[in-house]
Design a protein around this motif. Structure first.
Motif, PDB file in Angstrom:
ATOM      1  N   ILE A 198      -5.154   1.255   8.314  1.00 33.13           N
ATOM      2  CA  ILE A 198      -5.972   0.106   7.889  1.00 33.13           C
ATOM      3  C   ILE A 198      -6.423  -0.695   9.102  1.00 33.13           C
ATOM      4  O   ILE A 198      -7.575  -1.129   9.194  1.00 33.13           O
ATOM      5  N   ALA A 199      -5.514  -0.879  10.063  1.00 31.19           N
ATOM      6  CA  ALA A 199      -5.872  -1.633  11.273  1.00 31.19           C
ATOM      7  C   ALA A 199      -6.948  -0.903  12.072  1.00 31.19           C
ATOM      8  O   ALA A 199      -7.851  -1.536  12.644  1.00 31.19           O
ATOM      9  N   LEU A 200      -6.884   0.428  12.115  1.00 27.23           N
ATOM     10  CA  LEU A 200      -7.881   1.208  12.854  1.00 27.23           C
ATOM     11  C   LEU A 200      -9.237   1.220  12.153  1.00 27.23           C
ATOM     12  O   LEU A 200     -10.282   1.244  12.809  1.00 27.23           O
ATOM     13  N   ASP A 201      -9.222   1.234  10.817  1.00 26.92           N
ATOM     14  CA  ASP A 201     -10.470   1.277  10.057  1.00 26.92           C
ATOM     15  C   ASP A 201     -10.314   0.443   8.785  1.00 26.92           C
ATOM     16  O   ASP A 201      -9.896   0.944   7.738  1.00 26.92           O
ATOM     17  N   PRO A 202     -10.638  -0.853   8.863  1.00 27.62           N
ATOM     18  CA  PRO A 202     -10.460  -1.753   7.718  1.00 27.62           C
ATOM     19  C   PRO A 202     -11.313  -1.390   6.508  1.00 27.62           C
ATOM     20  O   PRO A 202     -11.127  -1.974   5.436  1.00 27.62           O
ATOM     21  N   ALA A 203     -12.240  -0.430   6.659  1.00 29.58           N
ATOM     22  CA  ALA A 203     -13.068  -0.012   5.530  1.00 29.58           C
ATOM     23  C   ALA A 203     -12.595   1.311   4.923  1.00 29.58           C
ATOM     24  O   ALA A 203     -13.286   1.880   4.067  1.00 29.58           O
ATOM     25  N   TYR A 204     -11.434   1.786   5.344  1.00 27.17           N
ATOM     26  CA  TYR A 204     -10.938   3.086   4.869  1.00 27.17           C
ATOM     27  C   TYR A 204     -10.173   2.876   3.564  1.00 27.17           C
ATOM     28  O   TYR A 204      -8.995   2.497   3.565  1.00 27.17           O
ATOM     29  N   GLY A 205     -10.806   3.157   2.452  1.00 27.72           N
ATOM     30  CA  GLY A 205     -10.244   2.864   1.145  1.00 27.72           C
ATOM     31  C   GLY A 205      -8.976   3.619   0.823  1.00 27.72           C
ATOM     32  O   GLY A 205      -8.051   3.075   0.195  1.00 27.72           O
ATOM     33  N   ARG A 206      -8.881   4.891   1.251  1.00 29.51           N
ATOM     34  CA  ARG A 206      -7.688   5.675   0.916  1.00 29.51           C
ATOM     35  C   ARG A 206      -6.436   5.128   1.603  1.00 29.51           C
ATOM     36  O   ARG A 206      -5.325   5.272   1.085  1.00 29.51           O
ATOM     37  N   ALA A 207      -6.606   4.493   2.757  1.00 28.20           N
ATOM     38  CA  ALA A 207      -5.442   3.913   3.428  1.00 28.20           C
ATOM     39  C   ALA A 207      -4.869   2.762   2.598  1.00 28.20           C
ATOM     40  O   ALA A 207      -3.640   2.634   2.446  1.00 28.20           O
ATOM     41  N   TYR A 208      -5.763   1.923   2.060  1.00 22.98           N
ATOM     42  CA  TYR A 208      -5.300   0.847   1.177  1.00 22.98           C
ATOM     43  C   TYR A 208      -4.652   1.431  -0.082  1.00 22.98           C
ATOM     44  O   TYR A 208      -3.624   0.935  -0.560  1.00 22.98           O
ATOM     45  N   ALA A 209      -5.268   2.489  -0.622  1.00 26.43           N
ATOM     46  CA  ALA A 209      -4.728   3.108  -1.837  1.00 26.43           C
ATOM     47  C   ALA A 209      -3.344   3.703  -1.578  1.00 26.43           C
ATOM     48  O   ALA A 209      -2.442   3.607  -2.423  1.00 26.43           O
ATOM     49  N   ALA A 210      -3.161   4.315  -0.406  1.00 26.11           N
ATOM     50  CA  ALA A 210      -1.861   4.902  -0.072  1.00 26.11           C
ATOM     51  C   ALA A 210      -0.801   3.814   0.098  1.00 26.11           C
ATOM     52  O   ALA A 210       0.338   3.969  -0.370  1.00 26.11           O
ATOM     53  N   ARG A 266      -6.272  -4.183  -4.696  1.00 27.89           N
ATOM     54  CA  ARG A 266      -7.554  -4.897  -4.776  1.00 27.89           C
ATOM     55  C   ARG A 266      -8.520  -4.416  -3.696  1.00 27.89           C
ATOM     56  O   ARG A 266      -9.722  -4.249  -3.947  1.00 27.89           O
ATOM     57  N   SER A 267      -8.010  -4.178  -2.496  1.00 28.08           N
ATOM     58  CA  SER A 267      -8.860  -3.646  -1.422  1.00 28.08           C
ATOM     59  C   SER A 267      -9.216  -2.186  -1.690  1.00 28.08           C
ATOM     60  O   SER A 267     -10.351  -1.759  -1.456  1.00 28.08           O
ATOM     61  N   ALA A 268      -8.258  -1.424  -2.197  1.00 26.41           N
ATOM     62  CA  ALA A 268      -8.506  -0.001  -2.466  1.00 26.41           C
ATOM     63  C   ALA A 268      -9.572   0.183  -3.532  1.00 26.41           C
ATOM     64  O   ALA A 268     -10.367   1.139  -3.474  1.00 26.41           O
ATOM     65  N   GLN A 269      -9.613  -0.711  -4.501  1.00 30.59           N
ATOM     66  CA  GLN A 269     -10.545  -0.549  -5.617  1.00 30.59           C
ATOM     67  C   GLN A 269     -12.005  -0.826  -5.237  1.00 30.59           C
ATOM     68  O   GLN A 269     -12.903  -0.574  -6.039  1.00 30.59           O
ATOM     69  N   LYS A 270     -12.223  -1.317  -4.025  1.00 25.60           N
ATOM     70  CA  LYS A 270     -13.596  -1.452  -3.530  1.00 25.60           C
ATOM     71  C   LYS A 270     -14.174  -0.083  -3.155  1.00 25.60           C
ATOM     72  O   LYS A 270     -15.373   0.047  -2.934  1.00 25.60           O
ATOM     73  N   HIS A 271     -13.285   0.905  -3.062  1.00 24.74           N
ATOM     74  CA  HIS A 271     -13.671   2.276  -2.719  1.00 24.74           C
ATOM     75  C   HIS A 271     -13.070   3.170  -3.803  1.00 24.74           C
ATOM     76  O   HIS A 271     -11.860   3.375  -3.834  1.00 24.74           O
ATOM     77  N   ASN A 272     -13.886   3.707  -4.655  1.00 22.35           N
ATOM     78  CA  ASN A 272     -13.394   4.401  -5.843  1.00 22.35           C
ATOM     79  C   ASN A 272     -12.780   5.750  -5.469  1.00 22.35           C
ATOM     80  O   ASN A 272     -13.491   6.696  -5.121  1.00 22.35           O
ATOM     81  N   THR A 273     -11.459   5.847  -5.522  1.00 25.24           N
ATOM     82  CA  THR A 273     -10.753   7.101  -5.225  1.00 25.24           C
ATOM     83  C   THR A 273      -9.739   7.383  -6.321  1.00 25.24           C
ATOM     84  O   THR A 273      -9.253   6.474  -7.004  1.00 25.24           O
ATOM     85  N   ALA A 274      -9.409   8.664  -6.448  1.00 27.17           N
ATOM     86  CA  ALA A 274      -8.388   9.045  -7.421  1.00 27.17           C
ATOM     87  C   ALA A 274      -7.046   8.403  -7.082  1.00 27.17           C
ATOM     88  O   ALA A 274      -6.304   7.983  -7.973  1.00 27.17           O
ATOM     89  N   LEU A 275      -6.742   8.307  -5.797  1.00 25.18           N
ATOM     90  CA  LEU A 275      -5.462   7.747  -5.386  1.00 25.18           C
ATOM     91  C   LEU A 275      -5.328   6.290  -5.815  1.00 25.18           C
ATOM     92  O   LEU A 275      -4.255   5.842  -6.223  1.00 25.18           O
ATOM     93  N   ALA A 276      -6.414   5.527  -5.731  1.00 21.61           N
ATOM     94  CA  ALA A 276      -6.372   4.128  -6.175  1.00 21.61           C
ATOM     95  C   ALA A 276      -6.071   4.056  -7.673  1.00 21.61           C
ATOM     96  O   ALA A 276      -5.276   3.225  -8.127  1.00 21.61           O
TER      97      ALA A 276
END
Length: 362
Positions: free
Chosen positions: A17-29, A62-72
């Motif tokens: 998340i720190a390396l890429d604050p827009a990476y949705g799967r990292a928030y989901a994980a 909440r951050s993960a849901q901005k990027h629609n993934t199965a993991l979220a």
């Protein structure tokens, strides 16, 4: 799928998340890790309460849901399942399957939720799909299959599945309990007792106590998919047949490990005691050399979390905290075999149906 490895995983997701604050799967994980800590009641491994684990899972989600993934959707589904919100949990996992129909974990979670909702027959095709999609399946898939078979009273099939789960993950507490209960129903007392012994050693090492019918947390928590009395009874009966006592007050365990009044005085008077139950709340007692003290956390539940001027008394075989001359909290103090000072679980104050583990810390 162990508390220790979940804790190890978290810093990597936080670094992503720190390396890429827009990476949705990292928030989901990160949300999924905290959802597991909440669902399996592993939160104490991060020194947090169960409420804090859920709050962190929700924040990451909440951050993960901005990027629609199965993991979220999987993380959201597991959170809902942990709160017994089966319709919401099923809806989230259906969304995950629609997004990524080849993700085996979604089908495994669907099976877990359906089993928890009292629909194990419907769960079987989903867990079979998960296994087909991932022939190198993780232990969790075999655990879900075993739990589902157990709920359908297919005890032979349940044993076969959870034994495979345990081979893949020897530290899976829930699989050991299902193995013990299923073996109990099948009349395999020695196998059942061996599973109970393995569970007890693992539980104590992680900061808990040996299992009893009254105090075993998974019996009323989502990992075993049992909430109602009807759901719990086959599991309870299987554990009874495996030799699990009704409570820590019963039988040989108490007679072997109970402290005398003099031993309790030596342990308590002039010392500070601290521990935590599996739900994560810390409890402390600071007792003067004269036997008067201050209690906090779960030990002070009747005082809103803090009680001062508490007097220790020893009526009969019990140890009592007496507050304001009327309120009494009484129980036995037992040694917790295998407990460690570092885990603060060397002793147990058994009050009602709650086993408060603790150690002398000062």
């Amino acid at each position: 799928m162990t508390p220790e490895d979940s804790v190890k995983a978290l810093p990597y997701f936080e670094e992503a998340i720190a390396l890429d604050p827009a990476y949705g799967r990292a928030y989901a994980a990160a949300a999924m890790v905290h959802a597991r800590l909440y669902h399996w009641r592993w939160h104490y491994h991060l020194g947090m309460t169960r409420f804090e684990a859920r709050a962190k899972a929700s924040k990451y989600l909440r951050s993960a849901q901005k990027h629609n993934t199965a993991l979220a959707h999987q993380a959201a589904g597991l959170l809902a399942e942990a709160d017994w919100q089966h319709p919401e949990a099923l809806a989230e996992v259906k969304e995950a399957i629609a997004l990524e129909p080849g993700d085996s974990w979604s089908y495994a979670l669907m099976a877990l939720i359906l089993t928890s909702a009292g629909r194990p027959a419907e769960a079987i095709p989903h867990i079979r799909t998960a296994i087909r999609l991932d022939p190198h399946y993780p232990a969790f898939f075999m655990y879900v299959l075993g739990l589902t078979e157990f709920r359908m009273e297919n005890y032979e099939a349940a044993v076969e599945a959870v034994e495979r789960s345990i081979r893949l993950n020897p530290e899976d507490e829930s699989s050991l309990l299902v193995l013990a209960a299923a073996s109990g129903h099948l009349g395999r007392r020695s196998e059942a007792e061996a599973a109970v012994a393995r569970f007890n050693a693992l539980s104590v090492r992680r900061g808990g106590t040996v299992v009893s019918i009254a105090t075993c947390p998974p019996l009323t928590s989502p990992p075993l998919g049992v909430k109602t009395h009807e759901d719990r009874e086959p599991l309870r009966e299987g554990l009874r047949l495996a030799g699990v006592p009704e409570s820590l007050m019963n039988g040989e365990f108490t007679s072997r490990n109970r402290l005398t009044a003099e031993e309790v005085r030596s342990l308590f008077f002039g010392h500070r005691l601290r521990g935590r139950i599996f739900d994560g709340e810390v409890h402390e007692a600071a007792i003067s050399a004269e036997g008067e003290g201050t209690l906090s956390g779960g030990w002070a539940s009747i005082g809103g979390g803090r009680m001062t001027g508490v007097e220790m008394r020893f009526p009969g075989d019990e140890v009592c905290f007496v507050w304001l001359d009327t309120a009494r909290l009484c129980g036995l103090v037992l040694r917790n075999p295998g407990g460690l000072n570092a885990k603060e679980n060397e002793f147990v104050w058994y009050h009602g149906d709650i086993a408060f583990t603790f150690s002398q810390v000062q």
